[in-house]
Design an enzyme around this catalytic site. Structure first.
Site, PDB file in Angstrom:
ATOM      1  N   ARG A  21      50.884  26.096  32.600  1.00 18.04           N
ATOM      2  CA  ARG A  21      50.910  24.824  31.852  1.00 18.04           C
ATOM      3  C   ARG A  21      51.730  24.968  30.570  1.00 18.04           C
ATOM      4  NH1 ARG A  21      47.464  23.353  27.646  1.00 18.04           N
ATOM      5  NH2 ARG A  21      47.007  21.123  27.403  1.00 18.04           N
ATOM      6  N   VAL A  24      55.417  25.221  31.395  1.00 17.48           N
ATOM      7  CA  VAL A  24      55.954  23.931  31.847  1.00 17.48           C
ATOM      8  C   VAL A  24      56.116  22.959  30.666  1.00 17.48           C
ATOM      9  CG1 VAL A  24      55.418  21.861  33.240  1.00 17.48           C
ATOM     10  CG2 VAL A  24      55.082  24.152  34.199  1.00 17.48           C
ATOM     11  N   ARG A  72      50.646  39.501  47.010  1.00 18.21           N
ATOM     12  CA  ARG A  72      51.239  40.825  46.781  1.00 18.21           C
ATOM     13  C   ARG A  72      52.302  40.955  47.868  1.00 18.21           C
ATOM     14  NH1 ARG A  72      47.632  43.128  43.220  1.00 18.21           N
ATOM     15  NH2 ARG A  72      45.437  42.633  43.510  1.00 18.21           N
ATOM     16  N   ASP A 127      42.631  43.332  34.658  1.00 15.91           N
ATOM     17  CA  ASP A 127      42.399  44.772  34.458  1.00 15.91           C
ATOM     18  C   ASP A 127      42.633  45.292  33.039  1.00 15.91           C
ATOM     19  OD1 ASP A 127      41.806  44.876  37.138  1.00 15.91           O
ATOM     20  OD2 ASP A 127      43.806  45.535  37.733  1.00 15.91           O
ATOM     21  N   ARG A 154      19.615  42.647  34.231  1.00 12.75           N
ATOM     22  CA  ARG A 154      18.684  43.274  33.285  1.00 12.75           C
ATOM     23  C   ARG A 154      17.254  42.748  33.478  1.00 12.75           C
ATOM     24  NH1 ARG A 154      19.115  46.145  28.961  1.00 12.75           N
ATOM     25  NH2 ARG A 154      21.333  45.975  28.614  1.00 12.75           N
ATOM     26  N   MET A 169      35.457  45.787  38.428  1.00 16.88           N
ATOM     27  CA  MET A 169      36.860  46.026  38.797  1.00 16.88           C
ATOM     28  C   MET A 169      37.625  46.671  37.641  1.00 16.88           C
ATOM     29  SD  MET A 169      38.208  42.821  41.024  1.00 16.88           S
ATOM     30  CE  MET A 169      37.999  42.805  42.801  1.00 16.88           C
ATOM     31  N   GLU A 187      23.101  51.333  29.406  1.00 15.26           N
ATOM     32  CA  GLU A 187      22.685  52.687  29.001  1.00 15.26           C
ATOM     33  C   GLU A 187      23.798  53.697  29.246  1.00 15.26           C
ATOM     34  OE1 GLU A 187      20.401  50.487  30.090  1.00 15.26           O
ATOM     35  OE2 GLU A 187      19.387  50.645  28.149  1.00 15.26           O
TER      36      GLU A 187
HETATM   37  O1  F6P Z   1      44.400  43.846  39.694  1.00 18.95           O
HETATM   38  C1  F6P Z   1      43.280  43.059  39.786  1.00 18.95           C
HETATM   39  C2  F6P Z   1      42.350  43.582  40.833  1.00 18.95           C
HETATM   40  O2  F6P Z   1      41.255  42.695  40.948  1.00 18.95           O
HETATM   41  C3  F6P Z   1      41.849  45.016  40.607  1.00 18.95           C
HETATM   42  O3  F6P Z   1      40.814  45.087  39.663  1.00 18.95           O
HETATM   43  C4  F6P Z   1      41.433  45.407  42.014  1.00 18.95           C
HETATM   44  O4  F6P Z   1      41.541  46.782  42.180  1.00 18.95           O
HETATM   45  C5  F6P Z   1      42.453  44.701  42.869  1.00 18.95           C
HETATM   46  O5  F6P Z   1      42.982  43.643  42.077  1.00 18.95           O
HETATM   47  C6  F6P Z   1      41.951  44.123  44.158  1.00 18.95           C
HETATM   48  O6  F6P Z   1      43.056  43.627  44.841  1.00 18.95           O
HETATM   49  P1  F6P Z   1      43.059  42.667  46.106  1.00 18.95           P
HETATM   50  O7  F6P Z   1      42.929  41.260  45.638  1.00 18.95           O
HETATM   51  O8  F6P Z   1      44.400  42.892  46.734  1.00 18.95           O
HETATM   52  O9  F6P Z   1      41.902  43.097  46.942  1.00 18.95           O
END
Ligand code: F6P
Length: 320
Positions: A21, A24, A72, A127, A154, A169, A187
């Protein structure tokens, strides 16, 4: 520049829409035409490209996911696919390109730069594993989602006097784990940057019971070299405590972005459009110490990541 493109690539991250957004609307403000490329580099190869107006990004600032979708791309890594992607920039007369994504996506941006494409990389990943920016777009929301989960866990963990392992992740980066651990009062936190010692983990759990704690939360980053179920079995065997595992997974990638992510996405997206307007490209745009920075892409991606040691020590100290 007068005509530019924008795409999202790799794993989606909350705030990507706010970023699109901002690209754009800033482009329009500066009298540039802007085109959205669908499904990352796959859409660039296929020519799935459509013009975007200010109203096409209405009602998007608060949405997770990405309106352009993402992928990807395997084809982009082939000589033929890559050549088609570069050619498509010319076919659509795109003078510049904004790539919003993580490590792999920005590595792709460097390849495009080498092939003569005027490209800008923006950090879009939950990440927080890109060294040229303090925070990536999506990280804050992912931490808040993990935090919501920790709070829920918790309650039940307390009720049953359990140990709960929450698997978050982050690929090879422990930031989601460590930020969630400190803010959620875990912890124990296990991150890939610091070798884990199972004896130490078990000793800590037993000692915390002796100090009066009746339940324990362990946050484990996905990059740590032990499966959460194996960790569960080992802790159960060595301590006799009741252990459960919660894998947060893709829940962390979705949801409405936090204010911090929307703001970061807006600042960086707008800056990228301004830079292309001024014919500045080949850079990655990030934010360091509150200031917007735009180092050369190659330099940006080869910087050293900030150490997690200090935060790890803080997490340990506050878990007493
Ligand atoms: O890069 C973001 C992420 O969610 C990572 O934390 C994780 O390892 C990966 O992508 C998972 O990828 P995919 O969506 O291809 O399963």
């Amino acid at each position: 520049m007068k005509r530019i493109g924008v795409l999202t690539s790799g794993g989606d991250a909350p705030g990507m829409n706010a970023c699109i957004r901002a690209c754009v609307r800033t482009a329009h403000y500066l009298d540039m035409e802007i085109f959205g490329i669908e499904r990352g580099y796959d859409g660039l190869i296929a020519g799935d490209i459509k013009q975007l107006g200010p109203r096409d990004v209405s009602d998007m600032v608060q949405r997770g996911g990405t309106l352009l979708r993402t992928a990807r791309s395997k084809d982009f890594q082939t000589e033929e696919g890559f050549a088609r992607a570069v050619a498509m920039m010319g076919n659509f007369k795109l003078e510049g390109l904004i790539v919003i994504g993580g490590n792999g996506s920005l590595a792709g941006a460097i390849d495009l730069k080498k092939a003569g494409v005027k490209v800008i990389g923006l950090p879009g990943t939950i990440d927080n594993d890109l060294p040229f920016t303090d925070f990536t777009i999506g990280f804050d929301t992912a931490v808040n989602t993990a935090l919501w989960a920790i709070s829920n866990v918790r309650d039940t963990s307390n009720a049953h006097e359990r140990v709960t392992i929450i698997d978050v992740m982050g690929r090879e980066c422990g930031d989601i784990a460590i930020y969630a651990a400190i803010t959620g009062g875990a912890e124990i936190v296990l991150v890939p940057e610091i070798p884990i010692d199972l004896d130490d983990v078990c000793r800590n759990l037993i000692e915390s019971r002796k100090r009066g704690k009746t339940s324990s939360i362990i946050i484990k980053a996905e990059g740590v070299d032990i499966d959460s179920n194996v960790l569960d079995a080992e802790i159960t065997k060595r301590t006799g405590l009741d252990v459960k595992v919660v894998v947060l997974g893709y829940i962390q990638r979705g949801g409405s972005p936090t204010a911090a992510d929307r703001l970061l996405a807006s600042i960086l997206g707008s800056k990228a459009a301004c830079l292309l307007h001024d014919d500045i490209s080949g850079v990655a745009v990030g934010q360091v110490g509150g200031k917007v920075v735009w180092p050369e892409l190659e330099e940006a991606m080869s910087m050293k990541m900030a150490s997690v040691n200090e935060l790890d020590n803080l997490a340990k100290m506050l878990a007493i």
